[in-house]
Design an enzyme around this catalytic site. Structure first.
Site, short mmCIF file in Angstrom:
data_model
loop_
_atom_site.label_atom_id
_atom_site.label_comp_id
_atom_site.label_asym_id
_atom_site.label_seq_id
_atom_site.Cartn_x
_atom_site.Cartn_y
_atom_site.Cartn_z
N GLN A 111 57.24 19.66 -13.18
CA GLN A 111 55.99 20.10 -13.79
C GLN A 111 55.10 20.80 -12.77
OE1 GLN A 111 55.48 19.59 -17.04
NE2 GLN A 111 53.46 20.54 -17.18
N GLU A 112 55.09 20.27 -11.56
CA GLU A 112 54.20 20.79 -10.54
C GLU A 112 54.71 22.08 -9.90
OE1 GLU A 112 51.31 20.13 -9.95
OE2 GLU A 112 50.85 18.05 -10.33
N SER A 113 55.99 22.14 -9.56
CA SER A 113 56.46 23.28 -8.76
C SER A 113 57.75 23.93 -9.25
CB SER A 113 56.69 22.80 -7.32
OG SER A 113 57.81 21.92 -7.26
N LEU A 151 57.79 14.88 -12.81
CA LEU A 151 56.49 15.27 -12.25
C LEU A 151 56.67 16.46 -11.29
CD1 LEU A 151 53.50 14.98 -11.54
CD2 LEU A 151 54.13 13.10 -10.00
#
Length: 455
Positions: A306-308, A303
């Site tokens: 995916q985000e940063s 996660l």
């Protein structure tokens, strides 16, 4: 027709429909004791949508800033189409239409257009890049296939253009289960060669798909504008003055760039893991906090990537920040100091707290892995949109407790007016493709991490 009043709930977790607010006066004529500005718009990628519990959209943000300039509370009502926008204004249900309403002689008899006009036109959406031949003139469409929704305005324009050219364009019609944005996505992926869309919609999608070209006009310029009631003189003047001020102080330019120019995805490549024993320098944090939600730490790491891309100072186009890309408002709602959201441990801690708050909405899903997909989707789009997709799944005979092929498909439907205007849908439009891909990429990478990372 269903008309919905959209209200943001605490914690950025969900949206709900509600009745008209009582005890607050509308400002149709900007009386001295007015407290609320009632605005009608459409739920579209160019005007209004909800993402991660944040109300967004170019027209929404413009209307919000306009209301604030008058010290009024904004109340947004969503219509199904432009005809309903006109009806709501004519019936004095709203004060203002904050949407580029097409300027026609018929509408002029029912509403008063503001002086700030939009000039839009239909454009050809085509793929560019290696091996692609970009058409420069509409005559080059002869011998090519263009996909459009049957009986849409794009269908009508293509038929007229084909007649003007003496025939030769292969017009491929699709059902209204699709829309212009789903067809644009297919062009980007190379599944179809061409489609047609309004240039403002095409420009927004270009910020998501960098490999499409939208420069070729296929239709005539069309004028449109916001509108007020025929006799709302003071509001008419206020809107016109504010648009002038917004241009002078760069508000209009800033918001236009945010929605129509700024790329929403990054093409920069980052390593998914360091070696067979280490995913990132933040593995210790993932291992510390993942058990609090009962997750494998590698899923939490997926996660974060995916985000940063494991960049603690990352900041998205919507204002999400830090390793886990949380909105400052979300951190505040969780009782945390939003000024520290870029600190890696604070970011991971906040993300897990938020994931825990989301999980309670899906406890009826017994399978833990399956439930995690619903939680991930909510992390990206907000609980309200996922609950909408569950409602659509229940209505259309799909399994509401299974993601792939069931609820995920229904989330994709939420970019289609036939579905996001359904009475069971409470949160309106969503670019479901973005959330669909978000969950899929995280789960695929998680499987890779499980296979590659030892320990």
């Amino acid at each position: 027709m269903i008309r919905k009043i959209i209200t943001l709930l605490i914690g950025c977790l969900a949206l709900a429909s509600c009745g008209k607010r009582g005890g607050e006066k509308s400002c149709s004529y900007l009386t001295q004791d007015s407290t609320v500005l009632k605005v009608a718009t459409l739920s579209r990628s160019t005007s209004y949508f909800n993402l991660q519990g944040e109300e967004m959209g170019f027209e929404y943000e413009m209307a919000s800033r306009f209301a604030k300039s008058l010290n009024l509370k904004l109340e947004v009502l969503l219509a199904k189409d432009m005809e309903e926008l006109v009806e709501m204004l004519s019936n004095e249900e709203v004060d203002l239409v904050a949407y580029p309403l097409t300027i026609t002689n018929d509408y002029k008899e029912r509403v008063r257009y503001t002086m700030h006009e939009y000039i839009t036109n239909q454009v050809l959406v085509q793929r560019k890049g290696k091996g692609a031949q970009v058409l420069k003139d509409v005559t080059e469409l002869i011998g090519h296939t263009v996909f459009v929704v049957e009986n849409s305005k794009y269908h009508e324009r293509l038929e007229n253009l084909n007649s003007e050219l003496g025939g030769g364009i292969d017009i491929h019609l699709v059902s209204n289960e699709e829309d212009e944005e789903s067809l644009i996505k297919k062009v980007s992926k190379g599944e179809i060669e061409f489609t047609v869309a309004d240039n403002n919609i095409a420009e927004v999608n270009k910020t998501y798909y960098s490999n499409i070209d939208v420069a070729l006009k296929v239709g005539f310029d069309q004028r449109s504008a916001w509108a007020v009631g025929l006799e709302a003189d003071s509001l008419y003047e206020a809107v016109n003055n504010w648009f002038t001020e917004s241009k002078n102080n760069y508000i209009h330019q800033y918001l236009y760039n945010k929605y129509f120019r700024q790329a929403k995805t990054s093409s920069v490549g980052y390593k998914k893991f360091i070696d067979s024993h280490t995913i990132s320098e933040f593995d210790g944090l993932f291992k510390k906090y993942a058990p609090k939600i009962g997750w494998d730490w590698k899923l939490l790491a997926s996660l974060a990537y995916q985000e940063s891309r494991f960049q603690p100072t990352a900041c998205s186009w919507v204002g999400a920040r830090g390793l886990m890309q949380l909105m400052p408002k979300t951190a505040t709602a969780l009782g945390l100091d939003s000024s520290k959201i870029e600190e890696p441990e604070m970011s991971v801690h906040a993300a897990v707290l938020y994931l825990q708050s989301v999980e309670k909405y899906f406890m009826s899903i017994e399978d833990n892995v399956e439930r995690s997909k619903f939680i991930l989707a909510s992390y990206n789009a907000g609980v309200g949109h996922v609950k909408d997709a569950i409602a659509l799944a229940e209505k259309h005979g799909k399994n509401p407790a299974v993601w792939e092929g069931n609820v995920a498909d229904c989330l994709l439907w939420k970019s289609n007016p036939d579905y996001f205007n359904d009475p069971v849908v409470r949160c309106g439009y969503l670019r479901g493709e973005e959330t669909f891909r978000f969950v899929s990429e995280i789960m695929v990478r998680y499987l890779e991490y499980k296979d590659v990372i030892k320990g």
